[in-house]
Design a protein around this motif. Structure first.
Motif, PDB file in Angstrom:
ATOM      1  N   ALA A 171      40.004  51.700  50.363  1.00  0.00           N
ATOM      2  CA  ALA A 171      38.974  51.130  51.226  1.00  0.00           C
ATOM      3  C   ALA A 171      39.064  51.725  52.621  1.00  0.00           C
ATOM      4  N   VAL A 172      40.285  51.935  53.112  1.00  0.00           N
ATOM      5  CA  VAL A 172      40.485  52.549  54.425  1.00  0.00           C
ATOM      6  C   VAL A 172      39.919  53.967  54.438  1.00  0.00           C
ATOM      7  N   LEU A 173      40.196  54.719  53.377  1.00  0.00           N
ATOM      8  CA  LEU A 173      39.688  56.084  53.268  1.00  0.00           C
ATOM      9  C   LEU A 173      38.163  56.104  53.269  1.00  0.00           C
ATOM     10  N   CYS A 174      37.571  55.210  52.503  1.00  0.00           N
ATOM     11  CA  CYS A 174      36.107  55.142  52.417  1.00  0.00           C
ATOM     12  C   CYS A 174      35.494  54.645  53.723  1.00  0.00           C
ATOM     13  N   ALA A 175      36.212  53.795  54.436  1.00  0.00           N
ATOM     14  CA  ALA A 175      35.730  53.325  55.740  1.00  0.00           C
ATOM     15  C   ALA A 175      35.598  54.493  56.705  1.00  0.00           C
ATOM     16  N   ALA A 176      36.520  55.440  56.618  1.00  0.00           N
ATOM     17  CA  ALA A 176      36.440  56.628  57.466  1.00  0.00           C
ATOM     18  C   ALA A 176      35.191  57.437  57.118  1.00  0.00           C
ATOM     19  N   GLY A 177      34.885  57.527  55.819  1.00  0.00           N
ATOM     20  CA  GLY A 177      33.679  58.241  55.398  1.00  0.00           C
ATOM     21  C   GLY A 177      32.421  57.611  55.952  1.00  0.00           C
ATOM     22  N   VAL A 178      32.346  56.285  55.918  1.00  0.00           N
ATOM     23  CA  VAL A 178      31.179  55.592  56.481  1.00  0.00           C
ATOM     24  C   VAL A 178      31.082  55.855  57.978  1.00  0.00           C
ATOM     25  N   GLY A 179      32.213  55.803  58.667  1.00  0.00           N
ATOM     26  CA  GLY A 179      32.210  56.043  60.104  1.00  0.00           C
ATOM     27  C   GLY A 179      31.699  57.429  60.463  1.00  0.00           C
ATOM     28  N   LEU A 180      32.107  58.434  59.688  1.00  0.00           N
ATOM     29  CA  LEU A 180      31.656  59.802  59.948  1.00  0.00           C
ATOM     30  C   LEU A 180      30.157  59.943  59.727  1.00  0.00           C
ATOM     31  N   LEU A 181      29.656  59.352  58.653  1.00  0.00           N
ATOM     32  CA  LEU A 181      28.218  59.426  58.381  1.00  0.00           C
ATOM     33  C   LEU A 181      27.417  58.658  59.424  1.00  0.00           C
ATOM     34  N   LEU A 209      29.272  69.505  74.227  1.00  0.00           N
ATOM     35  CA  LEU A 209      29.544  70.562  73.241  1.00  0.00           C
ATOM     36  C   LEU A 209      28.533  71.697  73.307  1.00  0.00           C
ATOM     37  N   GLY A 210      27.311  71.374  73.671  1.00  0.00           N
ATOM     38  CA  GLY A 210      26.254  72.370  73.644  1.00  0.00           C
ATOM     39  C   GLY A 210      25.523  72.360  72.310  1.00  0.00           C
ATOM     40  N   ASP A 211      24.378  73.012  72.274  1.00  0.00           N
ATOM     41  CA  ASP A 211      23.514  72.972  71.097  1.00  0.00           C
ATOM     42  C   ASP A 211      24.192  73.496  69.836  1.00  0.00           C
ATOM     43  N   ARG A 212      24.760  74.704  69.884  1.00  0.00           N
ATOM     44  CA  ARG A 212      25.321  75.315  68.672  1.00  0.00           C
ATOM     45  C   ARG A 212      26.460  74.505  68.087  1.00  0.00           C
ATOM     46  N   ASN A 213      27.399  74.096  68.918  1.00  0.00           N
ATOM     47  CA  ASN A 213      28.552  73.344  68.416  1.00  0.00           C
ATOM     48  C   ASN A 213      28.155  71.951  67.928  1.00  0.00           C
ATOM     49  N   THR A 214      27.134  71.368  68.534  1.00  0.00           N
ATOM     50  CA  THR A 214      26.657  70.060  68.080  1.00  0.00           C
ATOM     51  C   THR A 214      26.068  70.169  66.677  1.00  0.00           C
ATOM     52  N   ARG A 215      25.369  71.251  66.420  1.00  0.00           N
ATOM     53  CA  ARG A 215      24.817  71.469  65.077  1.00  0.00           C
ATOM     54  C   ARG A 215      25.931  71.629  64.042  1.00  0.00           C
ATOM     55  N   ARG A 216      26.977  72.319  64.407  1.00  0.00           N
ATOM     56  CA  ARG A 216      28.123  72.473  63.509  1.00  0.00           C
ATOM     57  C   ARG A 216      28.812  71.128  63.278  1.00  0.00           C
ATOM     58  N   LEU A 217      28.927  70.351  64.349  1.00  0.00           N
ATOM     59  CA  LEU A 217      29.528  69.024  64.222  1.00  0.00           C
ATOM     60  C   LEU A 217      28.719  68.158  63.269  1.00  0.00           C
ATOM     61  N   TYR A 218      27.403  68.198  63.395  1.00  0.00           N
ATOM     62  CA  TYR A 218      26.552  67.411  62.503  1.00  0.00           C
ATOM     63  C   TYR A 218      26.812  67.770  61.043  1.00  0.00           C
ATOM     64  N   ALA A 219      26.853  69.059  60.742  1.00  0.00           N
ATOM     65  CA  ALA A 219      27.090  69.497  59.365  1.00  0.00           C
ATOM     66  C   ALA A 219      28.431  68.985  58.859  1.00  0.00           C
ATOM     67  N   ALA A 220      29.455  69.052  59.705  1.00  0.00           N
ATOM     68  CA  ALA A 220      30.779  68.584  59.299  1.00  0.00           C
ATOM     69  C   ALA A 220      30.779  67.083  59.016  1.00  0.00           C
ATOM     70  N   LEU A 221      30.059  66.324  59.826  1.00  0.00           N
ATOM     71  CA  LEU A 221      30.021  64.866  59.650  1.00  0.00           C
ATOM     72  C   LEU A 221      29.348  64.469  58.338  1.00  0.00           C
ATOM     73  N   VAL A 222      28.442  65.301  57.852  1.00  0.00           N
ATOM     74  CA  VAL A 222      27.780  65.024  56.576  1.00  0.00           C
ATOM     75  C   VAL A 222      28.638  65.500  55.399  1.00  0.00           C
ATOM     76  N   VAL A 223      29.313  66.617  55.577  1.00  0.00           N
ATOM     77  CA  VAL A 223      30.069  67.219  54.468  1.00  0.00           C
ATOM     78  C   VAL A 223      31.413  66.536  54.234  1.00  0.00           C
ATOM     79  N   VAL A 224      32.125  66.188  55.290  1.00  0.00           N
ATOM     80  CA  VAL A 224      33.473  65.633  55.131  1.00  0.00           C
ATOM     81  C   VAL A 224      33.506  64.374  54.266  1.00  0.00           C
ATOM     82  N   PRO A 225      32.552  63.415  54.390  1.00  0.00           N
ATOM     83  CA  PRO A 225      32.577  62.256  53.484  1.00  0.00           C
ATOM     84  C   PRO A 225      32.494  62.645  52.004  1.00  0.00           C
TER      85      PRO A 225
END
Length: 293
Positions: A171-181, A209-225
Motif C-alpha cells: 500500500a505504501v508503494l502504491c501510495a507513492a505511485g498515486v502521489g507521482l501521478l 526547471l524551465g520548459d524542457r526539463n519540466t516536460r521531461r519531469l512530466y513524462a517521468a511522473l507518468v511512467v514511474v507509476p
C-alpha cells in the motif's frame, strides 16, 4: 455575480481525480486486508473532494488578489476575471475546507484515531498556504512536493488506516505511485503557465526547471507509476493490472514531449487526471484481489 456554471468552472473539476484516486487505492488496500469499512471510505472521499475544491477556490482567491491570474490561458479564474468578488471566493474556499474538516472530524470520532486530528490540521494549513499568506510555498517551487505528500501517502494511507489499521508495504508503494501521478496533473498545469507565472513572479517548479526539463519531469511522473506496478507485481502479481492504464498515458506524454503549449495543455491536464484515475482503479482492484484470492 458569477453564474453557477462559472462557480463550477472555478472549482476546477478536471482536478477532482486527484481526490478520487487516493481513496480508491486506500480502499483497495483495506479490502485486500479484509477490513473495508464503506462508511469510512465515503467519509474519506468527502474529505478529499472537499479539500480539492477548497484549495482550488483558495488558489483562485490568493492568485487573483495578487494579480497572478491576469494573463492566464487556462480555465476561468473567478477573481482574476472579475466574475466574482474576492470575499465571495474566499468564503467558498473556507466553506469547502470547513466541510472537509467536519467530515474528517466525523471520521476521527468514528475510528477513535485522535492523532489524525493533527494530520487534518496540516492538510487544511497546506491547502491555504499553498498560494495564501505572505510567503506561499507554491511560489517557491514546493507545490509538487506538497501534492505528492498530501494526495499520495497521506490520502492513500489515511484512507487505508481508518478502515483496516496500519497499511502494508504494498500500500505504501502504491501510495507513492498515486502521489507521482497527482503531481503530473500539477506539472501539466504549471507547464502551461510558465510564461505568465514568470512575469508575475510566481516561482513554480516549472519556472525553476524551465520548459524542457519540466516536460521531461512530466513524462517521468507518468511512467514511474507503471514501473511501480511492475515492482509491486514481484510480490503481488495482481498489481500488473495497473499497466492497463499505460495506453492512456501515451498521448499526453507524446504531446508534452512534442512541445504542445498554451491551451493545448488544458487537454493534457484532463488526460493526466484520467491516467491517474485509471491506474488507481486498476491498482485498487489489484490490491483487493491480492488479499482475497
Amino acid at each position: 455575480m458569477a453564474t453557477v456554471e462559472q462557480w463550477v468552472q472555478g472549482a476546477r473539476p478536471r482536478t477532482l481525480p486527484n481526490a478520487v484516486a487516493p481513496v480508491l487505492v486506500g480502499t483497495g488496500a483495506a479490502v485486500g486486508a479484509g477490513a473495508a469499512r464503506p462508511v469510512c471510505a465515503l467519509l474519506a472521499l468527502l474529505v478529499a473532494v472537499s479539500m480539492v475544491i477548497g484549495v482550488n477556490y483558495a488558489n483562485d482567491y490568493s492568485d487573483g488578489t495578487r494579480g497572478t491570474d491576469e494573463n492566464r490561458v487556462g480555465p476561468l479564474r473567478l477573481v482574476g476575471s472579475g466574475a466574482a468578488e474576492p470575499a465571495a471566493v474566499r468564503a467558498a474556499a473556507f466553506g469547502w475546507l470547513g466541510l472537509g474538516s467536519l467530515a474528517g472530524l466525523t471520521l476521527v470520532i468514528l475510528t477513535r484515531n485522535w492523532w489524525l486530528l493533527a494530520v487534518g490540521v496540516a492538510c487544511v494549513l497546506g491547502a491555504w498556504f499553498y498560494t495564501g499568506g505572505r510567503k506561499p510555498y507554491g511560489y517557491a517551487g514546493l507545490g509538487e512536493l506538497a501534492v505528492f505528500v498530501f494526495f499520495g501517502p497521506v490520502a492513500v494511507l489515511g484512507t487505508a488506516y481508518v478502515q483496516s489499521g496500519p497499511p502494508s508495504l504494498l500500500a505504501v508503494l502504491c501510495a507513492a505511485g498515486v502521489g507521482l501521478l497527482s503531481c503530473s496533473v500539477l506539472v501539466a498545469n504549471n507547464l502551461r503557465d510558465i510564461e505568465s507565472d514568470t512575469q508575475s513572479g510566481k516561482r513554480t517548479l516549472a519556472v525553476l526547471l524551465g520548459d524542457r526539463n519540466t516536460r521531461r519531469l512530466y513524462a517521468a511522473l507518468v511512467v514511474v507509476p507503471l514501473l511501480v506496478s511492475l515492482l509491486g507485481a514481484v510480490f503481488a502479481p495482481w498489481l500488473l493490472l495497473g499497466l492497463l492504464a499505460a495506453p492512456l498515458g501515451l498521448s499526453p506524454v507524446r504531446r508534452v514531449l512534442g512541445g504542445v503549449g498554451g491551451r493545448q495543455l488544458i487537454a493534457v491536464l484532463g488526460a493526466s487526471g484520467m491516467v491517474m484515475l485509471a491506474w488507481s482503479l486498476c491498482t485498487a482492484v489489484g490490491l483487493a484481489l491480492t488479499g482475497l484470492v
